[in-house]
Write an enzyme that holds these catalytic residues in place. Structure first.
Site, PDB file in Angstrom:
ATOM      1  CD  GLU A 150       8.729 -32.422  13.047  1.00  0.00           C
ATOM      2  OE1 GLU A 150       8.073 -31.524  12.502  1.00  0.00           O
ATOM      3  OE2 GLU A 150       8.246 -33.525  13.356  1.00  0.00           O
ATOM      4  CG  HIS A 162       5.345 -30.878  10.310  1.00  0.00           C
ATOM      5  ND1 HIS A 162       5.116 -31.433  11.538  1.00  0.00           N
ATOM      6  CD2 HIS A 162       4.296 -30.063  10.057  1.00  0.00           C
ATOM      7  CE1 HIS A 162       3.962 -30.978  12.006  1.00  0.00           C
ATOM      8  NE2 HIS A 162       3.440 -30.145  11.131  1.00  0.00           N
ATOM      9  CD  GLU A 207       6.299 -34.388   7.454  1.00  0.00           C
ATOM     10  OE1 GLU A 207       7.391 -34.234   8.061  1.00  0.00           O
ATOM     11  OE2 GLU A 207       5.235 -34.687   8.012  1.00  0.00           O
TER      12      GLU A 207
HETATM   13 ZN    ZN Z   1       6.268 -32.737  12.619  1.00  0.00          ZN
END
Ligand code: ZN
Length: 1150
Positions: free
Chosen positions: A845, A939, A1024
């Site tokens: 990531e 993330h 995210e």
């Molecule tokens: Zn992750």
């Protein structure tokens, strides 16, 4: 009751109520049955039938709300023993249910009509056969069955199945009766238990007697028989029986016959139904084998190819392709083992842990067998009953993962390690104890070992080339007549210019030896003597990239320890990347791409002689010959974060690529980063990464791969660019055994395919899953950032710990220096709340690192906002929680072969040092009364668009589960929603509607949940960021770039600054009153979207189906694949109303 309610209505209404009057009479007759009344009943029902047939509005009257006409009619049907009355009533029902759609049938079903009909069917079958009666009953059953969810069960329990089968058997030539019987059989067989039972009663043979080669007659009958057959074949027992009888070649022959003769494509749906039977037969292993033996691949491939030009035949092509993919023999990957090429000896291997399991696997375990359908002995069909309701099972799958244990949800302050043990972490929090003298306001800076970096040096870089033995000065760029010959940047070769005999010597050792200055010597004599070096000027990106310095980067690389002991440096990391100025739209998916790709894959099986199968790169076989025939591309990824394991040339311009597993693991591949050279410009190259694992990807929704051209870089555009066309992601024919897959049934791999046309001759290009960001890049950025430190900034860099691989894990402390050494200022300084940020626990990531870069740059900037942010908080930042994973090209894990973000509950100091020490530091902060105000772990998300957050809320979790609603009155501060709400107002990429605050069981060991539950941080988040792009806001329709990611990191900081105003009520009076309103707004539950139905529980995928209706994942042998779950519900799949209407249209044409 009925009388009382309806009598007045009947009496008062005039004229039109004749039918109601008759019904009233009928009802009275039902209540007082006398033998002599048979005639009367017969007469009245006859009259009612006549009225209903002739006056349409009377049907409405009978079926109107409040009328109990249906009760009377059903009661008559149930009680009469008179054939004529029965026929009258059946005709009345037939008239009533013919129109009015589902509602009327619904009334019929709800009043118990189905059972009455089925009983009538069974009892009439005992008398001498009356064809008209049978016809009526079956016609009605076919109308009612699809609307009655329990129809299949009711039919079986009433013993109706065999009656219908027998009726059909005895009326094969009597199509008038045969058709409704078949239609009812089709509905019966939607239930698997029924299908088994019908199979035993000879229903399969019956269908095979009816279906046959092309004919223009009785197509409706044929279609129903085929659909019934397909439904029966969903039972494995039936399918085995049919395969044993050789029905697969028969069906293939019938299909070819229809394909040849139905030249005007009027019977497409019949052809599709034939394929539907083949599809279900090939769900079993035996069926797939029979299909291959019967040359099924070639037959369906050829027919499909002929269908391709006619768009209306797409359903045939799609179903054929589905069958072919399912039957395509499963192969193991062309590797000696799927375990990572590299092993890393761990200090300890936990018994029973994933690594212990991995290395105890028997040899040859990767070998794939066609595993589905193994349990031939157990016929699951008969064991499962079908009483479960649709919605029950639906709910279960959705809510499975939500934590329902209220005690687990309640944040609890866990007993942490004894404070004496935690005291060592005081050294990371010196700002709380440090003594400031007035004239000594120096930021502590880095406590890391100083580097020998000299920013003024600007040496040419040495580019070793393999093709020229003479030293040669390559002219600076833009001289097109002298093409560059590029090879990798090599560190080891610059050692005194001699090839390093011991490549295993790690770069780390070079630094430890302390006597090598790569850049200092590289330009001098020794290099020239070695004779295989060329010199190239580095493009000056200093102005564009203030935090980048190629020399410093090489310096950092020397201190980075990789398991493969990398000696090469990738150009993009060396040159750096400048964010693009142009917009990169999310790619629109071209129709039919996936199908074309799949057909090309199938051609490998059908025309094997066209396949080159030439290995051109192989980490498992270091002596793999590098072909220099000018025909093949050259691959390489032996550099930091690289992870290509093998490249195989399939066709002249097509390559299969295999990624390496995470170290000490045999899976986790999605991330990729590799180099390609020796390309021909202007040619379309197809690349297939064939061992992807996730079941879907943003590559199916407009995401492109990233490419970096070294020629472009030298020409002044050092940048990663979104590229590639014909991109799609789908399940392929490679898989691994169930043992290798850790007990799951053999798992299929997925292919990510893309096509690229290179522009430049003699270029070297790099491809990556997302913008690379190496550990050495981080170290370089931190070095540069520390240089931005001013007297106002308190910046300290500590080493949180050393990783398993011997790399340092940096921990940063950033805040504002106290204004003075006065007690007041020092006390303000020390009382600032802590904000704890981390990133890149998952190496694949990389976007999270770019977001972190944005946050760090903002925090170190000179803007007033940044200063006021620093004055508000003390930042504790771990920018890379998993350096080893990043360095070694892992996608998910650390060197321990484990996902570090599943270790927070119980981290092991030896195996998960970064998590262990990060958690301990948090425990120390809590123990000293400095529990962070905000914790956020950055993330990247591979399957969703936008940037969003996951948080933790007891209430929202409880709401999701729909249980324990009594607990809903528990008090919960809504403060966890404030930061995401603020971000959605400020950051264009951020989407509040994608946020979720549900605590899932599968996430209980993640940073977010553990820091919330055990450390007691209410605002504990995972942020995210999409790997793809945005579908809302300013960036809607665009792919995301590093500029947007960095902006997100900066906006996150601004969000924290605003949050400050909501978290210090005492200071509120200093601010504008509208802020107060805003706070109220933010905390008012009514203003929270979805508060009544907080559907913020985010399922893995939320993408709409794309235009091309081809499954990207379904076709497989995996029985646990939900799409292949046998349909145990009654009637859910059959009959398909749309196909019915199509059918009737087709029929009217012929
Ligand atoms: Zn992750």
């Amino acid at each position: 009751m009925w009388q009382e309610m309806n009598k007045p209505k009947m009496a008062t209404e005039k004229g039109a109520s004749r039918v109601l009057m008759l019904l009233g009479q009928l009802e009275r007759l039902n209540e007082e049955p006398k033998v002599s009344d048979t005639d009367a009943t017969r007469q009245i029902t006859g009259k009612i039938l006549h009225i209903i047939q002739t006056q349409e509005k009377t049907r409405k009257e009978v079926m109107s709300k409040g009328s109990s006409g249906m009760d009377v009619i059903l009661s008559t049907l149930e009680n009469t023993g008179d054939l004529q009355t029965t026929l009258n009533v059946l005709s009345i029902l037939n008239e009533l249910l013919t129109v009015g759609g589902g509602r009327r049938t619904g009334v019929f079903v709800s009043k118990g009509g189905t059972a009455i009909l089925l009983q009538l069917l069974v009892s009439s079958s005992k008398d001498p056969l009356n064809e008209e009666l049978m016809l009526h009953i079956h016609t009605l059953l076919f109308k009612v069955g699809p609307k009655d969810r329990k129809f299949g069960v009711k039919a079986r329990l009433n013993g109706a199945l065999n009656v219908t089968v027998n009726q059909a058997k005895h009326n094969l030539q009597n199509h008038k009766l045969l058709l409704p019987c078949l239609q009812v059989l089709r509905v019966y067989s939607g239930n698997l238990v029924n299908a088994v039972s019908l199979g035993k009663s000879g229903a399969l043979e019956l269908m095979f007697e009816i279906i046959g080669p092309f004919s223009k007659k009785s197509t409706t009958l044929l279609k129903v028989a085929l659909d019934t057959l397909a439904a029966l074949l969903k039972s494995k027992m039936n399918a085995r029986w049919a395969v044993d009888r050789g029905y697969i070649p028969t069906l293939l022959a019938i299909y070819q016959d229809w394909h040849r003769n139905d030249t005007r494509h009027r019977h497409m749906i019949i052809r599709k139904s034939i394929l539907g039977c083949i599809k279900n037969l090939t769900n079993i292993k035996l069926g797939r084998k029979a299909f291959i033996d019967a040359n099924g691949m070639r037959i369906l491939y050829n027919t499909s190819t002929e269908c391709l030009p006619v768009r209306t035949l797409d359903p045939l092509v799609n179903t054929s392709s589905l069958i072919m993919r399912k039957c395509f023999p499963k192969n193991r990957l062309p590797l000696p083992t799927i375990k990572s090429v590299y092993q890393y000896p761990l200090p300890r291997i936990l018994a029973g842990g994933p690594v212990a399991q991995l290395y105890s696997l028997p040899p040859g375990v990767d070998d794939v067998v066609d595993e589905s359908d193994e349990n031939e002995a157990t016929e699951v069909d008969t064991e499962n009953d079908t009483e479960n309701e649709d919605d029950e099972t639906g709910h279960k799958t959705q809510n499975d993962d939500i934590e329902t244990d209220i005690n687990k949800l309640r944040p609890r302050q866990m007993q942490s390690r004894p404070f004496d043990e935690l005291r060592v972490y005081e050294r990371f929090c010196l700002e709380f104890t440090q003594y400031f003298k007035d004239n000594d306001f120096q930021s502590p800076g880095s406590v890391m070992p100083p580097s020998s970096f000299d920013p003024n040096r600007h040496h040419p870089l040495i580019i070793p080339t393999t093709q020229n033995r003479r030293p040669k000065n390559i002219q600076p760029p833009r001289s097109n007549d002298s093409p560059l010959e590029l090879d990798s940047i090599s560190i080891s070769k610059t050692l005194e210019g001699k090839p390093n005999p011991d490549l295993a010597c790690s770069l780390g050792q070079l630094v430890l030896d302390g006597d090598v200055s790569v850049n200092g010597e590289s330009g001098d004599g020794p290099q020239e003597e070695s004779g295989d070096q060329a010199v190239i000027e580095v493009p000056d990106t200093a102005a564009l990239l203030p935090l980048h310095d190629p020399d410093l980067y090489l310096e950092m690389v020397k201190g980075t320890r990789s398991v493969p002991a990398y000696t090469e440096v990738a150009y993009p990391d060396y040159f750096g990347h400048v964010a693009l100025n142009l917009r990169e739209p999310i790619l629109e998916r071209a129709y039919g791409v996936q199908r074309t790709k799949i057909f090309q894959d199938i051609e490998r099986l059908i025309h094997p002689s066209d396949i080159l199968d030439r290995v051109v790169y192989d980490l498992d076989n270091q002596s793999c010959p590098i072909l220099d025939n000018g025909e093949s591309l050259k691959f390489n990824s032996k550099f930091e974060s690289g992870n290509l394991r093998k490249a195989i040339q399939i066709r002249k311009f097509e390559y299969d690529l295999i990624l390496n597993s995470d170290i000490n693991s045999n899976h986790y591949h999605q991330w990729f980063y590799f180099e390609v050279g020796n390309m021909r410009p202007g040619v379309r190259y197809r690349f297939n990464i064939i061992n992807c694992e996730k079941s879907n990807s943003q590559f199916n929704y407009g995401m492109q791969v990233l490419m970096y051209s070294v020629q472009e870089a030298i020409n002044g555009s050092p940048q990663w660019v979104r590229t590639g066309s014909d991109i799609c992601y789908y399940k392929n024919h490679f898989s691994r055994s169930s043992i290798a897959a850790g007990g799951q049934k053999g798992k299929s791999y997925f292919s990510m395919t893309f096509t690229v046309t290179f522009q430049q001759k003699d270029d070297v290009c790099y491809f990556a899953y997302h913008y690379p960001y190496t550990y050495s890049t981080l170290k370089m950025h931190l070095q540069k950032l520390s240089g931005l430190c001013t007297s106002e900034i308190y910046y300290r860099q500590d080493e949180l710990c050393e990783t398993l691989g011997g790399n340092s894990c940096p921990l940063l402390t950033i805040t504002a220096m106290p204004e003075s050494s006065s007690n007041e200022h020092i006390s303000q300084f020390r009382s600032r709340p802590v904000v704890f940020l981390s990133s890149r626990v998952h190496p694949g990531e990389t976007n999270s690192s770019w977001v972190m870069k944005g946050s760090l740059e903002f925090l170190m900037s000179s803007s007033p906002q940044a200063q006021s942010l620093r004055e508000s908080y003390i930042f504790k930042i771990i920018p890379m929680l998993n350096p080893d994973g990043v360095i070694n090209g892992n996608h998910r894990c650390s060197l321990s072969g484990e996902d570090l973000n599943r270790q927070w509950q119980n981290p092991n100091a030896e195996l998960h040092p970064t998590i262990y020490h990060a958690k301990s530091l948090l425990q120390y902060l809590r123990a000293t009364g400095r529990t962070p105000l905000v914790f956020c772990d950055y993330h990247g998300h591979s399957r969703k668009k936008n940037v969003f957050m996951y948080g933790c809320s007891v209430k929202e979790t409880v709401w999701q589960t729909n249980v324990n609603t009594s607990n809903c009155d528990l008090h919960e501060d809504l403060g966890y929603r404030t930061l995401p709400k603020l971000l959605s107002q400020m950051a264009p990429a951020f989407s509040l509607s994608s946020c979720s605050f549900v605590v899932e069981r599968s996430k209980e060991a993640t940073a977010r949940v553990v820091v919330w539950r055990e450390i007691g941080v209410q605002r504990s988040y995972t942020m995210e960021s999409t790997l793809c792009g945005c579908d809302q806001g300013k960036y809607k329709g665009l792919q995301i770039g590093t500029r947007e990611l960095e902006e997100m990191g900066a906006q996150f900081c601004v969000g924290l600054l605003r949050l400050r105003r909501f978290t210090t009520p005492l200071e509120l009076h200093n601010h504008n009153s509208h802020l107060l309103d805003m706070e109220n707004d933010l905390k008012d539950p009514r203003s929270i979207p979805n508060i009544t139905s907080p559907t913020t529980y985010v399922l893995e995928e939320d993408e709409p189906a794309f235009l091309e209706e081809v499954d990207y994942s379904a076709e497989s042998n995996d029985e646990n694949d939900p799409d292949f779950e046998p349909d145990l519900q009654d009637n859910r799949v059959l009959p398909d109303p749309s196909s019915d209407s199509e059918l009737s249209r087709q029929d009217s044409l012929t």
